[in-house]
Every structure is written in structure tokens, then in C-alpha cells.
Design a protein around this motif. Structure first.
Motif, PDB file in Angstrom:
ATOM      1  N   VAL A  36       0.839  -1.201   0.000  1.00 41.49           N
ATOM      2  CA  VAL A  36       0.000   0.000   0.000  1.00 41.49           C
ATOM      3  C   VAL A  36       0.872   1.250   0.000  1.00 41.49           C
ATOM      4  CG1 VAL A  36      -1.640   1.362   1.355  1.00 41.49           C
ATOM      5  CG2 VAL A  36      -1.982  -1.101   1.088  1.00 41.49           C
ATOM      6  N   VAL A  40       0.677   4.222  -2.825  1.00 40.82           N
ATOM      7  CA  VAL A  40       0.174   5.579  -2.531  1.00 40.82           C
ATOM      8  C   VAL A  40       1.291   6.621  -2.494  1.00 40.82           C
ATOM      9  CG1 VAL A  40      -1.778   4.636  -1.246  1.00 40.82           C
ATOM     10  CG2 VAL A  40       0.294   5.301  -0.003  1.00 40.82           C
ATOM     11  N   LEU A 112      -2.731  -3.879  -6.551  1.00 40.66           N
ATOM     12  CA  LEU A 112      -3.255  -2.570  -6.140  1.00 40.66           C
ATOM     13  C   LEU A 112      -3.165  -1.550  -7.267  1.00 40.66           C
ATOM     14  CD1 LEU A 112      -1.713  -2.461  -2.549  1.00 40.66           C
ATOM     15  CD2 LEU A 112      -4.158  -2.506  -3.083  1.00 40.66           C
ATOM     16  N   ARG A 130      -8.122   9.512   3.250  1.00 41.76           N
ATOM     17  CA  ARG A 130      -7.122   8.654   2.594  1.00 41.76           C
ATOM     18  C   ARG A 130      -7.174   7.223   3.107  1.00 41.76           C
ATOM     19  NH1 ARG A 130      -2.337  13.227   3.093  1.00 41.76           N
ATOM     20  NH2 ARG A 130      -3.021  14.516   1.323  1.00 41.76           N
ATOM     21  N   TRP A 131      -7.298   7.052   4.416  1.00 41.60           N
ATOM     22  CA  TRP A 131      -7.350   5.700   4.971  1.00 41.60           C
ATOM     23  C   TRP A 131      -8.606   4.969   4.488  1.00 41.60           C
ATOM     24  CZ3 TRP A 131      -5.368   1.491   6.418  1.00 41.60           C
ATOM     25  CH2 TRP A 131      -6.059   0.566   7.201  1.00 41.60           C
ATOM     26  N   VAL A 134      -8.066   3.590   1.030  1.00 40.01           N
ATOM     27  CA  VAL A 134      -7.276   2.353   1.072  1.00 40.01           C
ATOM     28  C   VAL A 134      -8.138   1.188   1.530  1.00 40.01           C
ATOM     29  CG1 VAL A 134      -5.352   1.186   2.210  1.00 40.01           C
ATOM     30  CG2 VAL A 134      -5.094   3.555   1.426  1.00 40.01           C
ATOM     31  N   ARG A 135      -8.893   1.416   2.598  1.00 42.45           N
ATOM     32  CA  ARG A 135      -9.651   0.324   3.224  1.00 42.45           C
ATOM     33  C   ARG A 135     -10.882  -0.073   2.435  1.00 42.45           C
ATOM     34  NH1 ARG A 135     -11.883   1.148   9.262  1.00 42.45           N
ATOM     35  NH2 ARG A 135     -13.060   2.739   8.120  1.00 42.45           N
ATOM     36  N   LEU A 138      -9.205   0.533  -2.508  1.00 41.80           N
ATOM     37  CA  LEU A 138      -8.030  -0.158  -3.033  1.00 41.80           C
ATOM     38  C   LEU A 138      -7.988  -1.631  -2.630  1.00 41.80           C
ATOM     39  CD1 LEU A 138      -5.171   2.502  -2.580  1.00 41.80           C
ATOM     40  CD2 LEU A 138      -6.222   1.725  -4.712  1.00 41.80           C
ATOM     41  N   LEU A 139      -8.055  -1.902  -1.329  1.00 42.89           N
ATOM     42  CA  LEU A 139      -7.913  -3.289  -0.869  1.00 42.89           C
ATOM     43  C   LEU A 139      -9.058  -4.197  -1.339  1.00 42.89           C
ATOM     44  CD1 LEU A 139      -6.444  -2.803   2.722  1.00 42.89           C
ATOM     45  CD2 LEU A 139      -5.274  -3.588   0.659  1.00 42.89           C
TER      46      LEU A 139
END
Length: 217
Positions: A36, A40, A112, A130-131, A134-135, A138-139
Motif C-alpha cells: 500500500v 500511494v 493494487l 485517505r485511509w 485504502v480500506r 483499493l484493498l
């Protein structure tokens, strides 16, 4: 095949499972955050940090470039510091984890990067943090590829664990070397090979099944 040899093979099988399972857990716990970060912080990422990204990328590539048997020997001082010993199952877990983490991180990074950038832009446009991107973007979108890459990593780790057995790590590789090769016992060698083939096949089948189900979802 004596009863004593069967017991040795059973113990070696469980030792191999412990080595691979614990090392794989460490590779996932460290490899996904590393992947990750590489995504990023890279060009076009929402946390772009080119210098740090390059430095971490070089470090990852450096560990990936070292053959496992060389890494196994080079990490002996670190292994002794972490595990308190340089032989046995727990000593083998240290170099296995160190070797598998950058390998898995690069595979996860590729998955990713294949996520549609439009999804990330859409999440940013509605004010996602932003988190959360990702959560929740992206994931989940990269999960089938990550699981497929994890399957490949585990299969390679099974082979590496057998190699570690040649230097006193225990497991199926140790049995194959000590009781098969060194004693010219072809039966033991063939049995170990058959067990490894079955183990790899089971891991690959499980991984492929998980990927198919994730893609359907």
C-alpha cells in the motif's frame, strides 16, 4: 517404511506447516502495508513521496534479489537475536518471513496498481479520507489479485522450507536429506516428494477457489 520413519514424517509434516503458516502470516501482516505504501507514495499516488518511495523500493528489490539459501546464512546473527537459536523450526521462520515479505509485497503492489484510478478519484470527490480510500476502495478491489499472489507466495515458501531443512531447520526437507539422500533410501525421498506435491496442490486449489469466489462477489 518403519513405524519410526512414519512418525518422523508426520512430525516433519507438522513442522513444515508451522514454518510456512507463521512465515506466511508475517508476510501478510508486513507485505500488505508495504505494498500500500509503495502504491500511494509512488508517482500519481495521493501521498506522493518520490525519494522515500525509491528508497523503500530499492530495499525491497535488494531482499528479493538475494537467493534464499544465501539469505538464510546471511541472517544467522539476526535469527539468533530474534529466535534465540539458529537451528530448528522457529529459527527457519525468520529468514522465511524476511524472504517472503518483499516477494509478496511486490505481487500485492501489482494488484493494487491495477485498481481503476477512476474509483479512487470518485472516492476523493465525495470527500473520503485517505485511509478510507485504502480500506474501502483499493484493498477490496485488489483482493482477488492479492489472494492469488498470496497463494503463489505460500507455494514458493513450501519449497524454501524444504531448502531450509538442508541446514538444520527441520521439516520435510530435513527428512529428505538426512534419511533419504544421505542414507540412499529412495523410498523416503519419494514419499517426501509425494507429500510436498500434495501439499502444494492443496494450497493451489484452495487459493484458486478463493479467487474465483472473490471475483464472483
Amino acid at each position: 517404511m518403519t513405524a519410526q520413519m512414519v512418525d518422523r514424517l508426520q512430525q516433519a509434516f507438522w513442522d513444515t506447516l508451522v514454518m510456512v503458516s507463521v512465515s506466511a502470516g508475517v508476510a501478510v501482516a508486513l507485505g500488505i502495508p508495504l505494498a500500500v505504501f509503495l502504491v500511494v507514495s509512488g508517482p500519481g499516488g495521493f501521498l506522493a513521496a518520490p525519494r522515500l518511495n525509491r528508497a523503500v523500493g530499492w530495499l525491497v528489490n535488494g531482499f528479493r534479489a538475494v537467493p534464499f539459501i544465501v539469505l538464510l546464512v546471511a541472517l544467522i546473527p539476526f535469527t539468533r537475536l530474534v529466535a534465540g537459536t539458529t537451528i530448528g523450526v522457529w529459527a527457519a521462520i525468520v529468514p522465511l518471513a524476511v524472504s517472503a515479505t518483499p516477494f509478496f509485497a511486490r505481487i500485492a503492489e501489482v494488484s493494487l496498481r491495477e485498481v481503476d484510478p477512476g474509483l479512487v478519484e470518485a472516492a476523493q470527490s465525495i470527500g473520503c479520507r485517505r485511509w478510507d480510500i485504502v480500506r474501502h476502495v483499493l484493498l477490496p478491489e485488489a483482493l482477488p489479485g492479492i489472494v492469488g499472489g498470496f497463494t503463489i507466495t505460500v507455494v514458493s515458501m513450501i519449497g524454501a522450507s524444504a531448502m531450509a531443512g538442508a541446514v538444520g531447520a527441520g521439516g520435510l526437507g530435513d527428512v529428505a536429506i538426512r534419511y533419504g539422500y544421505q542414507r540412499f533410501d529412495t523410498t523416503v525421498m519419494l514419499v517426501v516428494i509425494a507429500i510436498l506435491i500434495l501439499l502444494v496442490s492443496a494450497v493451489q486449489f484452495t487459493g484458486d477457489l478463493a479467487v474465483r469466489r472473490l471475483k464472483v462477489r
